[in-house]
Write a protein that holds these residues in place. Structure first.
Motif, PDB file in Angstrom:
ATOM      1  N   LYS A 135      68.957 -52.603 -39.008  1.00  0.00           N
ATOM      2  CA  LYS A 135      69.281 -53.805 -39.770  1.00  0.00           C
ATOM      3  C   LYS A 135      68.643 -53.796 -41.154  1.00  0.00           C
ATOM      4  N   ASP A 136      67.411 -53.347 -41.230  1.00  0.00           N
ATOM      5  CA  ASP A 136      66.718 -53.393 -42.518  1.00  0.00           C
ATOM      6  C   ASP A 136      66.811 -52.030 -43.208  1.00  0.00           C
ATOM      7  N   GLN A 137      65.717 -51.272 -43.191  1.00  0.00           N
ATOM      8  CA  GLN A 137      65.701 -49.977 -43.873  1.00  0.00           C
ATOM      9  C   GLN A 137      65.630 -48.844 -42.852  1.00  0.00           C
ATOM     10  N   GLY A 138      66.402 -47.793 -43.102  1.00  0.00           N
ATOM     11  CA  GLY A 138      66.415 -46.647 -42.199  1.00  0.00           C
ATOM     12  C   GLY A 138      66.238 -45.344 -42.951  1.00  0.00           C
ATOM     13  N   TYR A 139      65.621 -44.377 -42.290  1.00  0.00           N
ATOM     14  CA  TYR A 139      65.429 -43.035 -42.850  1.00  0.00           C
ATOM     15  C   TYR A 139      66.189 -42.033 -41.974  1.00  0.00           C
ATOM     16  N   TYR A 140      66.778 -41.035 -42.621  1.00  0.00           N
ATOM     17  CA  TYR A 140      67.531 -40.020 -41.882  1.00  0.00           C
ATOM     18  C   TYR A 140      67.049 -38.630 -42.285  1.00  0.00           C
ATOM     19  N   ARG A 141      67.124 -37.718 -41.349  1.00  0.00           N
ATOM     20  CA  ARG A 141      66.890 -36.305 -41.642  1.00  0.00           C
ATOM     21  C   ARG A 141      67.758 -35.458 -40.718  1.00  0.00           C
ATOM     22  N   LEU A 142      67.933 -34.192 -41.084  1.00  0.00           N
ATOM     23  CA  LEU A 142      68.735 -33.252 -40.300  1.00  0.00           C
ATOM     24  C   LEU A 142      67.837 -32.165 -39.738  1.00  0.00           C
ATOM     25  N   ARG A 143      68.105 -31.830 -38.503  1.00  0.00           N
ATOM     26  CA  ARG A 143      67.415 -30.703 -37.858  1.00  0.00           C
ATOM     27  C   ARG A 143      68.470 -29.645 -37.570  1.00  0.00           C
ATOM     28  N   PHE A 186      78.641 -37.340 -40.910  1.00  0.00           N
ATOM     29  CA  PHE A 186      78.302 -37.994 -39.650  1.00  0.00           C
ATOM     30  C   PHE A 186      78.222 -39.490 -39.916  1.00  0.00           C
ATOM     31  N   THR A 187      78.757 -40.300 -38.994  1.00  0.00           N
ATOM     32  CA  THR A 187      78.757 -41.744 -39.157  1.00  0.00           C
ATOM     33  C   THR A 187      77.830 -42.394 -38.136  1.00  0.00           C
ATOM     34  N   ASP A 188      76.888 -43.157 -38.634  1.00  0.00           N
ATOM     35  CA  ASP A 188      76.006 -43.955 -37.784  1.00  0.00           C
ATOM     36  C   ASP A 188      76.631 -45.341 -37.660  1.00  0.00           C
ATOM     37  N   GLU A 189      77.226 -45.631 -36.497  1.00  0.00           N
ATOM     38  CA  GLU A 189      77.957 -46.893 -36.307  1.00  0.00           C
ATOM     39  C   GLU A 189      77.039 -48.051 -35.933  1.00  0.00           C
ATOM     40  N   THR A 190      75.779 -47.735 -35.631  1.00  0.00           N
ATOM     41  CA  THR A 190      74.818 -48.800 -35.299  1.00  0.00           C
ATOM     42  C   THR A 190      73.551 -48.616 -36.127  1.00  0.00           C
ATOM     43  N   PRO A 191      73.661 -48.730 -37.444  1.00  0.00           N
ATOM     44  CA  PRO A 191      72.490 -48.500 -38.288  1.00  0.00           C
ATOM     45  C   PRO A 191      71.434 -49.580 -38.096  1.00  0.00           C
ATOM     46  N   ARG A 223      75.557 -43.327 -47.351  1.00  0.00           N
ATOM     47  CA  ARG A 223      76.316 -44.388 -48.022  1.00  0.00           C
ATOM     48  C   ARG A 223      76.824 -45.384 -46.973  1.00  0.00           C
ATOM     49  N   TYR A 224      76.997 -46.622 -47.418  1.00  0.00           N
ATOM     50  CA  TYR A 224      77.541 -47.649 -46.536  1.00  0.00           C
ATOM     51  C   TYR A 224      79.064 -47.640 -46.583  1.00  0.00           C
ATOM     52  N   THR A 225      79.692 -47.986 -45.473  1.00  0.00           N
ATOM     53  CA  THR A 225      81.142 -48.164 -45.423  1.00  0.00           C
ATOM     54  C   THR A 225      81.452 -49.289 -44.447  1.00  0.00           C
ATOM     55  N   GLU A 226      82.551 -49.949 -44.670  1.00  0.00           N
ATOM     56  CA  GLU A 226      82.940 -51.067 -43.800  1.00  0.00           C
ATOM     57  C   GLU A 226      83.546 -50.549 -42.501  1.00  0.00           C
ATOM     58  N   GLY A 227      83.263 -51.230 -41.405  1.00  0.00           N
ATOM     59  CA  GLY A 227      83.893 -50.926 -40.137  1.00  0.00           C
ATOM     60  C   GLY A 227      85.340 -51.392 -40.125  1.00  0.00           C
ATOM     61  N   GLU A 228      86.055 -51.059 -39.074  1.00  0.00           N
ATOM     62  CA  GLU A 228      87.474 -51.402 -38.996  1.00  0.00           C
ATOM     63  C   GLU A 228      87.695 -52.914 -39.032  1.00  0.00           C
ATOM     64  N   SER A 229      86.775 -53.680 -38.483  1.00  0.00           N
ATOM     65  CA  SER A 229      86.928 -55.139 -38.456  1.00  0.00           C
ATOM     66  C   SER A 229      86.371 -55.802 -39.705  1.00  0.00           C
ATOM     67  N   PHE A 230      85.779 -55.009 -40.596  1.00  0.00           N
ATOM     68  CA  PHE A 230      85.175 -55.479 -41.844  1.00  0.00           C
ATOM     69  C   PHE A 230      84.024 -56.453 -41.604  1.00  0.00           C
ATOM     70  N   SER A 231      83.595 -56.574 -40.374  1.00  0.00           N
ATOM     71  CA  SER A 231      82.488 -57.475 -40.065  1.00  0.00           C
ATOM     72  C   SER A 231      81.165 -56.736 -39.925  1.00  0.00           C
ATOM     73  N   LYS A 232      81.221 -55.433 -40.053  1.00  0.00           N
ATOM     74  CA  LYS A 232      80.019 -54.639 -39.846  1.00  0.00           C
ATOM     75  C   LYS A 232      80.014 -53.436 -40.771  1.00  0.00           C
ATOM     76  N   LYS A 233      78.846 -53.078 -41.244  1.00  0.00           N
ATOM     77  CA  LYS A 233      78.707 -51.903 -42.093  1.00  0.00           C
ATOM     78  C   LYS A 233      78.207 -50.707 -41.280  1.00  0.00           C
ATOM     79  N   PHE A 234      78.800 -49.574 -41.537  1.00  0.00           N
ATOM     80  CA  PHE A 234      78.339 -48.313 -40.964  1.00  0.00           C
ATOM     81  C   PHE A 234      77.603 -47.533 -42.058  1.00  0.00           C
ATOM     82  N   VAL A 235      76.832 -46.535 -41.641  1.00  0.00           N
ATOM     83  CA  VAL A 235      76.201 -45.600 -42.572  1.00  0.00           C
ATOM     84  C   VAL A 235      76.845 -44.230 -42.379  1.00  0.00           C
TER      85      VAL A 235
END
Length: 328
Positions: free
Chosen positions: A308-316, A301-306, A243-255
């Motif tokens: 820009k376009d589309q990303g895929y995630y998995r867990l090991r 877990f928060t990805d602070e540098t997702p 899910r997306y969430t706003e960063g502290e400065s609201f200028s950037k989205k985290f995942v």
């Protein structure tokens, strides 16, 4: 007719997989002597620890194994019983009583024995002789009414007289008794209850699966290996979402990634991996796992540098022994 391989070691005598969803017969893989139930006493089909299992209601459900000579143990006979159970029944109340998972109350001889749970829902194995002398082994180890699957193993080594009880691959109790008489009977072996009387049959309330009888004493190493093999298959990563969430400065989205595990066995850490194309993944961080637990555990877990376009995630998921498994 050639029977399909079951991948069990030498010495297997009975194996009730308890996969059935209808009918009176519950097939035994190793003999033509199936467990049976009348329509009114059939347990309910549920998801088991391996494929299907059966749910017993604690009142009037139960199975009978009729006519098997494999339970007619000699005075110095050797055997191992293994099964898996899951229950949330209460312990310690005035109404609480022992619950039998597998046993025999003979009507044609003084023989009786049972493997089950005591009033506090701890494992117990009772094997008296015809004079009702002998060890009750149990009432120690963990309580098994936590709603999780548990392996229960009782070993009787006739050569030494030793009786050992294991829960989840670890020995929790032991005793020793030398018997002068055997345990032969034409009475049925019962699953999910004890045919002592209509008023006090020690019915089990919960799920059962993979009921097995060996004609030898499994070693502690074998019992542990069998537990680990099944338990590893139970270890699941469920509800893996991003899910997306706003960063502290609201200028950037985290995942933010959220997931949950059901059962963990000697787990070390989660390696979080990310990909641009869904095929080539690289690690972007780690989260410490919980080791060994039967409780559901939530992680994030928060990805602070997702991307820009589309990303895929998995867990090991990496275990302490170095082995690993992946999420979907």
């Amino acid at each position: 007719e050639v029977r399909a391989a079951t991948e069990q070691g030498i010495g297997m005598l009975h194996h009730c997989k308890l996969n059935e969803s209808s009918g009176p017969n519950y097939r035994d893989v190793y003999t033509p002597i199936d467990a049976v139930a009348q329509a009114r006493s059939r347990p309910a089909s549920v998801k088991g620890v391996v494929e299907g299992g059966q749910r017993f209601n604690g009142r009037d459900t139960g199975l009978d194994v009729i006519g098997s000579p494999n339970f007619d143990w000699k005075a110095k006979g050797t055997c191992t019983i293994e099964l898996w159970l899951r229950t949330e029944t209460k312990e310690g109340s005035s109404e609480a009583q022992n619950q039998v998972l597998l046993g025999r109350h003979a009507t044609d001889s003084p023989s009786q024995w049972w493997l089950g749970l005591d009033k506090d829902r701890k494992a117990g194995f009772y094997l008296p002789n015809i004079e009702f002398k002998g060890d009750f082994v149990g009432s120690s180890g963990p309580k098994l009414n936590d709603g999780a699957w548990h392996q229960l193993v009782a070993v009787r080594d006739g050569s030494s007289g030793a009786i050992r009880l294991y829960v989840d691959g670890e020995q929790v109790a032991a005793g020793n008794f030398v018997y002068d008489f055997g345990f032969s009977s034409r009475s049925p072996v019962t699953i999910g209850y004890f045919n002592a009387s209509k008023l006090n049959s020690y019915h089990y309330e919960g799920d059962l699966d993979e009921v097995k009888l060996f004609g030898r004493a499994l070693s502690p190493e074998e019992i542990r290996e069998r537990f680990v093999e099944v338990y590893n298959s139970l270890s699941q990563i469920v509800g893996f979402k991003g899910r997306y969430t706003e960063g502290e400065s609201f200028s950037k989205k985290f995942v933010v990634l959220d997931w949950r595990t059901l059962y963990e066995l000697e787990t070390d850490f989660f390696d979080i991996e990310r990909s641009e194309d869904g095929e080539n993944f690289t690690s972007i961080g780690q989260v410490k796992a919980s080791g060994t637990t039967t409780a559901p555990i939530d992680y994030t877990f928060t990805d602070e540098t997702p991307l820009k376009d589309q990303g895929y995630y998995r867990l090991r998921l990496v275990r302490l022994d170095g082995t690993a498994s992946y999420s979907n």
